[in-house]
Design a protein around this motif. Structure first.
Motif, PDB file in Angstrom:
ATOM      1  N   ALA A 178       8.648  12.557 -16.885  1.00  0.00           N
ATOM      2  CA  ALA A 178       9.112  11.229 -16.481  1.00  0.00           C
ATOM      3  C   ALA A 178       9.736  11.233 -15.097  1.00  0.00           C
ATOM      4  N   GLY A 179      10.270  12.375 -14.650  1.00  0.00           N
ATOM      5  CA  GLY A 179      10.872  12.464 -13.334  1.00  0.00           C
ATOM      6  C   GLY A 179      12.380  12.483 -13.383  1.00  0.00           C
ATOM      7  N   VAL A 180      13.003  12.187 -12.232  1.00  0.00           N
ATOM      8  CA  VAL A 180      14.456  12.183 -12.102  1.00  0.00           C
ATOM      9  C   VAL A 180      14.875  10.865 -11.458  1.00  0.00           C
ATOM     10  N   MET A 181      16.143  10.523 -11.578  1.00  0.00           N
ATOM     11  CA  MET A 181      16.633   9.283 -11.001  1.00  0.00           C
ATOM     12  C   MET A 181      16.763   9.418  -9.485  1.00  0.00           C
ATOM     13  N   GLY A 182      16.282   8.389  -8.762  1.00  0.00           N
ATOM     14  CA  GLY A 182      16.365   8.407  -7.315  1.00  0.00           C
ATOM     15  C   GLY A 182      17.570   7.662  -6.775  1.00  0.00           C
ATOM     16  N   ILE A 183      18.047   6.642  -7.507  1.00  0.00           N
ATOM     17  CA  ILE A 183      19.175   5.827  -7.064  1.00  0.00           C
ATOM     18  C   ILE A 183      19.937   5.330  -8.280  1.00  0.00           C
ATOM     19  N   LYS A 184      21.250   5.215  -8.137  1.00  0.00           N
ATOM     20  CA  LYS A 184      22.075   4.654  -9.195  1.00  0.00           C
ATOM     21  C   LYS A 184      21.995   3.132  -9.120  1.00  0.00           C
ATOM     22  N   LEU A 185      21.526   2.509 -10.167  1.00  0.00           N
ATOM     23  CA  LEU A 185      21.349   1.062 -10.186  1.00  0.00           C
ATOM     24  C   LEU A 185      22.500   0.391 -10.934  1.00  0.00           C
ATOM     25  N   LYS A 186      22.945  -0.736 -10.387  1.00  0.00           N
ATOM     26  CA  LYS A 186      23.931  -1.540 -11.083  1.00  0.00           C
ATOM     27  C   LYS A 186      23.245  -2.280 -12.229  1.00  0.00           C
ATOM     28  N   ILE A 187      23.997  -2.757 -13.180  1.00  0.00           N
ATOM     29  CA  ILE A 187      23.431  -3.517 -14.294  1.00  0.00           C
ATOM     30  C   ILE A 187      22.710  -4.749 -13.747  1.00  0.00           C
ATOM     31  N   GLY A 188      21.470  -4.943 -14.151  1.00  0.00           N
ATOM     32  CA  GLY A 188      20.692  -6.086 -13.698  1.00  0.00           C
ATOM     33  C   GLY A 188      19.924  -5.846 -12.415  1.00  0.00           C
ATOM     34  N   ASP A 189      20.116  -4.682 -11.789  1.00  0.00           N
ATOM     35  CA  ASP A 189      19.409  -4.378 -10.544  1.00  0.00           C
ATOM     36  C   ASP A 189      18.141  -3.591 -10.845  1.00  0.00           C
ATOM     37  N   GLN A 190      17.212  -3.558  -9.890  1.00  0.00           N
ATOM     38  CA  GLN A 190      15.993  -2.770 -10.029  1.00  0.00           C
ATOM     39  C   GLN A 190      15.444  -2.451  -8.647  1.00  0.00           C
ATOM     40  N   VAL A 191      14.583  -1.436  -8.581  1.00  0.00           N
ATOM     41  CA  VAL A 191      13.936  -1.061  -7.320  1.00  0.00           C
ATOM     42  C   VAL A 191      12.824  -2.056  -7.034  1.00  0.00           C
ATOM     43  N   VAL A 192      12.759  -2.543  -5.788  1.00  0.00           N
ATOM     44  CA  VAL A 192      11.727  -3.512  -5.406  1.00  0.00           C
ATOM     45  C   VAL A 192      10.819  -2.981  -4.303  1.00  0.00           C
ATOM     46  N   GLY A 193      11.098  -1.766  -3.815  1.00  0.00           N
ATOM     47  CA  GLY A 193      10.246  -1.219  -2.773  1.00  0.00           C
ATOM     48  C   GLY A 193      10.519   0.252  -2.535  1.00  0.00           C
TER      49      GLY A 193
END
Length: 271
Positions: A125-140
């Motif tokens: 599955a991989g590893v986490m690249g960035i810590k996301l806040k609740i409700g946030d997501q990667v868009v690019g």
């Protein structure tokens, strides 16, 4: 679920709007949505030290040697394992020496080196690249270095370009830095890099997709606002950005059979 097919098997067409549904020319199921497409040299010409790097909207990053990818086949395979509630967003071909820039919907960005992501097998599955806040997501997600600015766009069609040097290099899985100071209710939907004359496609919630040039957006600092690059009807919004990606191409390695034949011919010539 992924599939490898020969480029020669794809029907040619002059108009991008008149293509053939992918499920008619691949084993992939109809009704599903394509996430990413990229091309590689033939299986027997793949060099060592090159990788396919995937990024999910949930912030997972995975790097796999391209030699592990199967050649054209009628069978599908697992490109990367996606956790429940997540989905594949981007895939890049890298030389193992690049940096990755990730952008989130709430305006955060992180830049880190490939060395922070160890190679893994296809089913990982991989590893986490960035810590996301609740409700946030990667868009690019884009591969660096790039001599061009990073292009960021909001769902209301406001965009800007930011010099890549303004994003400091950090370790993987940090919170990142502010790429855009957003007001409540504002969200980013995409990130890309390229020369100013390059056109990208903006997919809208209600109307047909529209193309814009990257230099339609002004060059601004990270916290600063941008300007409108697309006219939207009332109630419409930009939901996704799609753009061609230019990355260093793997050097073509001659098949071992041809290489041995050339060596023998050269030895005979010397005699």
């Amino acid at each position: 679920e992924a599939v490898a097919i020969g480029v020669h098997s794809l029907p040619e067409n002059d108009s991008p709007t008149d293509g053939t549904p992918f499920h008619q020319i691949t084993p992939l199921r109809g009704g599903s949505e394509l996430a990413v497409v990229f091309n590689l040299p033939p299986k027997d010409q793949l060099p060592e030290g090159w990788y396919a790097l995937s990024v999910s909207v949930g912030g997972m990053v995975k790097k796999t040697e391209i030699s592990e990818l199967p050649g054209p086949s009628a069978q599908t395979f697992t490109f990367t394992r996606i956790n429940d509630g997540d989905r594949l967003g981007w895939a890049h071909v890298t030389n193992g020496k690049n940096e990755i820039l990730m952008l989130t919907a709430t305006g955060m960005a992180i830049r880190f080196t490939e060395d922070d992501v160890r190679p893994m097998g296809l089913v990982a599955a991989g590893v986490m690249g960035i810590k996301l806040k609740i409700g946030d997501q990667v868009v690019g997600s884009v591969v660096l270095p790039s001599k061009f600015e990073a292009f960021l766009i909001r769902e209301d069609g406001i965009a800007k370009r930011v010099k890549v040097s303004q994003f400091p290099r950090q370790g993987r899985y940090g919170q990142g830095v502010i790429a855009w100071n957003l007001n409540p209710g504002e969200r980013l939907i995409g990130l890309t890099t390229g020369k100013g004359t390059q056109r990208v496609t903006l997919h809208l919630a209600k109307l047909a997709p529209k193309q814009v040039r990257l230099d339609a957006a002004p060059v601004r600092g990270r916290p600063s606002n941008g300007s409108s690059v697309v006219e939207l009807k009332a109630g419409d919004r930009v939901v996704r950005l799609s753009a061609p990606e230019e990355y260093p191409r793997p050097e073509i390695v001659e098949p071992k059979v041809k290489a041995k034949a050339k060596a023998k011919a050269k030895a005979k010539t010397k005699k």
